[in-house]
Enzyme design. Structure first.
Site, PDB file in Angstrom:
ATOM      1  N   PRO A   2      40.026 125.132  66.875  1.00 11.49           N
ATOM      2  CA  PRO A   2      40.948 126.252  66.613  1.00 11.49           C
ATOM      3  C   PRO A   2      41.049 127.182  67.823  1.00 11.49           C
ATOM      4  O   PRO A   2      40.047 127.479  68.461  1.00 11.49           O
ATOM      5  CB  PRO A   2      40.296 126.980  65.436  1.00 11.49           C
ATOM      6  CG  PRO A   2      39.324 126.024  64.851  1.00 11.49           C
ATOM      7  CD  PRO A   2      38.909 125.103  65.951  1.00 11.49           C
ATOM      8  N   GLU A   3      42.275 127.587  68.142  1.00  9.41           N
ATOM      9  CA  GLU A   3      42.506 128.529  69.235  1.00  9.41           C
ATOM     10  C   GLU A   3      43.073 129.820  68.618  1.00  9.41           C
ATOM     11  O   GLU A   3      43.100 129.964  67.399  1.00  9.41           O
ATOM     12  CB  GLU A   3      43.480 127.919  70.255  1.00  9.41           C
ATOM     13  CG  GLU A   3      42.957 126.621  70.872  1.00  9.41           C
ATOM     14  CD  GLU A   3      43.914 125.989  71.878  1.00  9.41           C
ATOM     15  OE1 GLU A   3      44.679 126.726  72.531  1.00  9.41           O
ATOM     16  OE2 GLU A   3      43.902 124.755  72.003  1.00  9.41           O
ATOM     17  N   HIS A  93      29.187 119.480  53.516  1.00 11.00           N
ATOM     18  CA  HIS A  93      29.126 120.291  54.740  1.00 11.00           C
ATOM     19  C   HIS A  93      29.424 121.772  54.499  1.00 11.00           C
ATOM     20  O   HIS A  93      29.897 122.465  55.393  1.00 11.00           O
ATOM     21  CB  HIS A  93      30.061 119.771  55.830  1.00 11.00           C
ATOM     22  CG  HIS A  93      29.909 118.307  56.103  1.00 11.00           C
ATOM     23  ND1 HIS A  93      28.740 117.771  56.604  1.00 11.00           N
ATOM     24  CD2 HIS A  93      30.774 117.271  55.932  1.00 11.00           C
ATOM     25  CE1 HIS A  93      28.907 116.452  56.736  1.00 11.00           C
ATOM     26  NE2 HIS A  93      30.123 116.123  56.330  1.00 11.00           N
ATOM     27  N   ARG A 112      30.670 119.414  61.855  1.00 15.16           N
ATOM     28  CA  ARG A 112      30.000 119.199  63.137  1.00 15.16           C
ATOM     29  C   ARG A 112      28.988 120.304  63.477  1.00 15.16           C
ATOM     30  O   ARG A 112      28.296 120.217  64.469  1.00 15.16           O
ATOM     31  CB  ARG A 112      31.043 119.029  64.239  1.00 15.16           C
ATOM     32  CG  ARG A 112      31.946 117.831  63.939  1.00 15.16           C
ATOM     33  CD  ARG A 112      32.914 117.528  65.025  1.00 15.16           C
ATOM     34  NE  ARG A 112      32.256 117.153  66.266  1.00 15.16           N
ATOM     35  CZ  ARG A 112      32.887 116.890  67.388  1.00 15.16           C
ATOM     36  NH1 ARG A 112      34.211 116.979  67.435  1.00 15.16           N
ATOM     37  NH2 ARG A 112      32.232 116.567  68.483  1.00 15.16           N
TER      38      ARG A 112
END
Ligand SMILES: [Zn+2]
Length: 278
Positions: A2-3, A93, A112
């Site tokens: 994500p930016e 997760h 992750r």
């Protein structure tokens, strides 16, 4: 990853969803997401406090609390912040669950586990999170003038893509938006920052601001890995408007003569048009 546009999309939703709500309970699973402080310290700083505002600095979310503390969230590669009802099945997760007194939850899901959450106090925030203090200007929240932007370009003798993605100069840009911005500005990723004409500086400046606002309007970009989704689990739509990113060998929308090229730059894929970008 994500930016700025993706994190800003979440910030806006979080502002509508969470501000004014009081935290009833906090659950932390695993040791990766909350790693700068103990789970106990993290939970005790959130227990019973009310969320008063949500800000963003670059790719960081800063959730203001009525205790004076700040809950900092960084999604990094694959972090997702999701709203849920307590009865909804908890996805795999899920590392942090925040439950509000009025019902409803905020969940941090991250396959992750590079993403993180922690609570900082305003007095020590700069020491606790040095990378936050070192962030450059935010082109959406605190844009600089095009003249200041030109000065920054001239002062950094480096390649344009390295300049755009350096978080200490401009906060929030990554691989996708740097490529889109450079295409719109008609500039190559490997042009030197101090070689730009005044007209090119103005074009690049306008492209930074316009590309980001456009991407926010479409809720950010979700790539084929589907790792970015908004607070409601919905993907963004800006990927349908990408002009170069992930379009290797497809015809350029502008010149309609060249196909989009792909190169390696700083270990990442870079997409550009050989004819339109100089
Ligand atoms: Zn072209």
């Amino acid at each position: 990853m994500p930016e700025l546009p993706e994190v800003e999309t979440i910030r806006r939703e979080l502002e509508r969803e969470a501000v004014g709500k009081k935290i009833k309970a906090v659950e932390v699973h695993g040791t990766r997401t909350v790693r700068r402080q103990t789970k106990k310290a993290f939970a005790s700083k959130l227990d019973g406090v009310k969320i008063t505002g949500v800000e963003r600095k670059g790719k960081y979310l800063l959730v203001r609390l009525d205790s004076g503390d700040v809950l900092i969230v960084h999604l990094r590669m694959s972090g997702q912040l999701l709203r849920a009802a307590a009865k909804d099945p908890v996805p795999k997760h899920t590392h942090v669950i925040i439950t509000f007194t009025v019902g409803g939850q905020l969940r941090f899901v991250d396959p992750r586990t590079f993403g993180e959450m922690f609570v900082a106090s305003p007095e020590t925030i700069n020491e606790d999170v040095p990378e936050l203090a070192e962030l450059g200007f935010d082109p959406v929240e605190q844009p600089v003038s095009w003249q200041t932007f030109g000065q920054l370009l001239r002062n950094h003798k480096m390649k344009l893509k390295a300049f755009l993605t350096d978080q200490t100069i401009i906060a929030g840009l990554g691989n996708i938006y740097a490529d889109e911005i450079l295409f719109t500005a008609g500039l190559r990723y490997d042009r030197m920052t101090d070689s730009l004409s005044t007209q090119e500086i103005r074009r690049l400046y306008r492209s930074v601001v316009e590309t980001l606002h456009d991407a926010i309007k479409y809720g950010g970009s979700t790539l084929s890995d589907e790792q970015y989704v908004d607070l409601n689990g919905k993907p963004g739509e800006y990927q349908e408007h990408h002009k170069v990113y992930d379009r290797e060998k497809l015809p350029c929308f502008r010149c309609r003569r060249a196909n989009i090229s792909k190169a390696k730059f700083a270990g990442r894929s870079t997409y550009y048009c050989e004819l339109c970008q100089v």
